[in-house]
Design a protein around this motif. Structure first.
Motif, PDB file in Angstrom:
ATOM      1  N   HIS A   1      15.345  12.123  -5.108  1.00 56.41           N
ATOM      2  CA  HIS A   1      15.477  13.205  -4.125  1.00 56.41           C
ATOM      3  C   HIS A   1      16.951  13.421  -3.767  1.00 56.41           C
ATOM      4  O   HIS A   1      17.402  14.563  -3.640  1.00 56.41           O
ATOM      5  CB  HIS A   1      14.664  12.892  -2.872  1.00 56.41           C
ATOM      6  CG  HIS A   1      14.719  13.974  -1.847  1.00 56.41           C
ATOM      7  ND1 HIS A   1      15.535  13.887  -0.739  1.00 56.41           N
ATOM      8  CD2 HIS A   1      14.092  15.170  -1.764  1.00 56.41           C
ATOM      9  CE1 HIS A   1      15.399  14.982  -0.018  1.00 56.41           C
ATOM     10  NE2 HIS A   1      14.525  15.787  -0.615  1.00 56.41           N
TER      11      HIS A   1
ATOM     12  N   SER B   1      18.941  16.839  -4.341  1.00 52.68           N
ATOM     13  CA  SER B   1      19.629  17.492  -3.229  1.00 52.68           C
ATOM     14  C   SER B   1      21.075  17.784  -3.587  1.00 52.68           C
ATOM     15  O   SER B   1      21.600  18.860  -3.281  1.00 52.68           O
ATOM     16  CB  SER B   1      19.596  16.618  -1.974  1.00 52.68           C
ATOM     17  OG  SER B   1      18.303  16.550  -1.451  1.00 52.68           O
TER      18      SER B   1
ATOM     19  N   TYR C   1      15.887  26.719  -8.669  1.00 49.89           N
ATOM     20  CA  TYR C   1      15.691  26.892  -7.237  1.00 49.89           C
ATOM     21  C   TYR C   1      15.506  28.364  -6.884  1.00 49.89           C
ATOM     22  O   TYR C   1      15.762  29.246  -7.679  1.00 49.89           O
ATOM     23  CB  TYR C   1      16.895  26.334  -6.467  1.00 49.89           C
ATOM     24  CG  TYR C   1      17.229  24.922  -6.864  1.00 49.89           C
ATOM     25  CD1 TYR C   1      16.405  23.866  -6.507  1.00 49.89           C
ATOM     26  CD2 TYR C   1      18.362  24.639  -7.629  1.00 49.89           C
ATOM     27  CE1 TYR C   1      16.696  22.567  -6.889  1.00 49.89           C
ATOM     28  CE2 TYR C   1      18.659  23.344  -8.016  1.00 49.89           C
ATOM     29  CZ  TYR C   1      17.821  22.314  -7.645  1.00 49.89           C
ATOM     30  OH  TYR C   1      18.108  21.037  -8.029  1.00 49.89           O
TER      31      TYR C   1
ATOM     32  N   THR D   1      16.432  26.637  -1.907  1.00 57.08           N
ATOM     33  CA  THR D   1      15.283  25.798  -1.582  1.00 57.08           C
ATOM     34  C   THR D   1      14.581  25.409  -2.871  1.00 57.08           C
ATOM     35  O   THR D   1      14.670  26.111  -3.880  1.00 57.08           O
ATOM     36  CB  THR D   1      14.286  26.534  -0.662  1.00 57.08           C
ATOM     37  OG1 THR D   1      13.887  27.741  -1.291  1.00 57.08           O
ATOM     38  CG2 THR D   1      14.903  26.843   0.686  1.00 57.08           C
TER      39      THR D   1
ATOM     40  N   ARG E   1      11.827  21.949  -4.612  1.00 58.01           N
ATOM     41  CA  ARG E   1      11.001  20.761  -4.393  1.00 58.01           C
ATOM     42  C   ARG E   1      11.356  19.706  -5.435  1.00 58.01           C
ATOM     43  O   ARG E   1      11.603  20.029  -6.590  1.00 58.01           O
ATOM     44  CB  ARG E   1       9.521  21.100  -4.532  1.00 58.01           C
ATOM     45  CG  ARG E   1       9.006  22.036  -3.481  1.00 58.01           C
ATOM     46  CD  ARG E   1       7.632  22.616  -3.809  1.00 58.01           C
ATOM     47  NE  ARG E   1       6.694  21.693  -4.389  1.00 58.01           N
ATOM     48  CZ  ARG E   1       5.631  21.185  -3.756  1.00 58.01           C
ATOM     49  NH1 ARG E   1       5.388  21.556  -2.538  1.00 58.01           N
ATOM     50  NH2 ARG E   1       4.809  20.366  -4.363  1.00 58.01           N
TER      51      ARG E   1
ATOM     52  N   SER F   1       9.624  16.722  -7.298  1.00 59.20           N
ATOM     53  CA  SER F   1       8.302  16.136  -7.565  1.00 59.20           C
ATOM     54  C   SER F   1       8.441  14.618  -7.657  1.00 59.20           C
ATOM     55  O   SER F   1       9.206  14.111  -8.475  1.00 59.20           O
ATOM     56  CB  SER F   1       7.730  16.687  -8.874  1.00 59.20           C
ATOM     57  OG  SER F   1       7.532  18.073  -8.758  1.00 59.20           O
TER      58      SER F   1
ATOM     59  N   ALA G   1      10.769  18.277  -0.034  1.00 54.39           N
ATOM     60  CA  ALA G   1      11.443  19.576   0.053  1.00 54.39           C
ATOM     61  C   ALA G   1      12.959  19.431  -0.106  1.00 54.39           C
ATOM     62  O   ALA G   1      13.546  18.430   0.296  1.00 54.39           O
ATOM     63  CB  ALA G   1      11.137  20.227   1.388  1.00 54.39           C
TER      64      ALA G   1
ATOM     65  N   ASN H   1      16.447  21.759   0.687  1.00 50.77           N
ATOM     66  CA  ASN H   1      16.970  22.923   1.393  1.00 50.77           C
ATOM     67  C   ASN H   1      18.466  22.682   1.594  1.00 50.77           C
ATOM     68  O   ASN H   1      18.856  21.916   2.473  1.00 50.77           O
ATOM     69  CB  ASN H   1      16.260  23.114   2.728  1.00 50.77           C
ATOM     70  CG  ASN H   1      16.638  24.403   3.410  1.00 50.77           C
ATOM     71  OD1 ASN H   1      17.311  25.252   2.831  1.00 50.77           O
ATOM     72  ND2 ASN H   1      16.213  24.555   4.646  1.00 50.77           N
TER      73      ASN H   1
END
Length: 142
Positions: free
Chosen positions: A41, A45, A90, A107, A109, A111, A124, A126
């Motif tokens: 993640h 990001s 995105y 934004t 996701r 997985s 999520a 963002n």
């Protein structure tokens, strides 16, 4: 009591190590899974933040002159930034703030690989990036 009886476990404790190992392995897998998914993640990001920043820079390349100063061409900047985001995995939105700053928000996701075992299928994303157009004339910022 002979020597053999002194070193054997009572029948009531047989298999206790197996239960402990099974419980410990489940906990170990969950902990490793948390590490893998949260690291994934964080990488996603960072990628999304990079896409947002580069899209804002792409939008900031579309300029117009206003009162002797270069400013973003609002429509051109938004189209360019949105086109950049569209080429990524995105979705996003673009706006021009303060007359000279292009801001892009993306934004998406991530997985999960292990957290889906406990019902968390995605996390999520963002992220926001911006670029400010600065006019310089004769080495002096305008």
């Amino acid at each position: 009591m002979n020597a053999q009886e002194a070193f054997t476990k009572p029948h009531g404790e047989r298999g206790m190590v197996s239960v402990w190992v099974a419980v410990a392995m489940v906990a170990f897998i969950v902990i490793v899974g948390l590490g893998v998914d949260f690291a994934g993640h964080a990488a996603a990001s960072q990628d999304a933040r990079g896409v947002a920043a580069e899209a804002a820079r792409a939008g900031g390349q579309h300029l117009t002159m206003d009162s002797g100063r270069a400013r973003p061409d609002v429509n051109g900047a938004i189209r360019a930034a949105n086109a950049y985001v569209a080429g990524s995995p995105y979705s996003g939105s673009t706006n021009v703030r303060g007359g000279d700053t292009v801001t892009v928000t993306v934004t998406g996701r991530y997985s999960t690989q292990f957290l889906s075992i406990i019902g968390i299928d995605a996390l999520a994303l963002n992220e926001t990036g911006s670029a400010t157009v600065t006019s310089v004339l004769g080495g002096t910022q305008q």
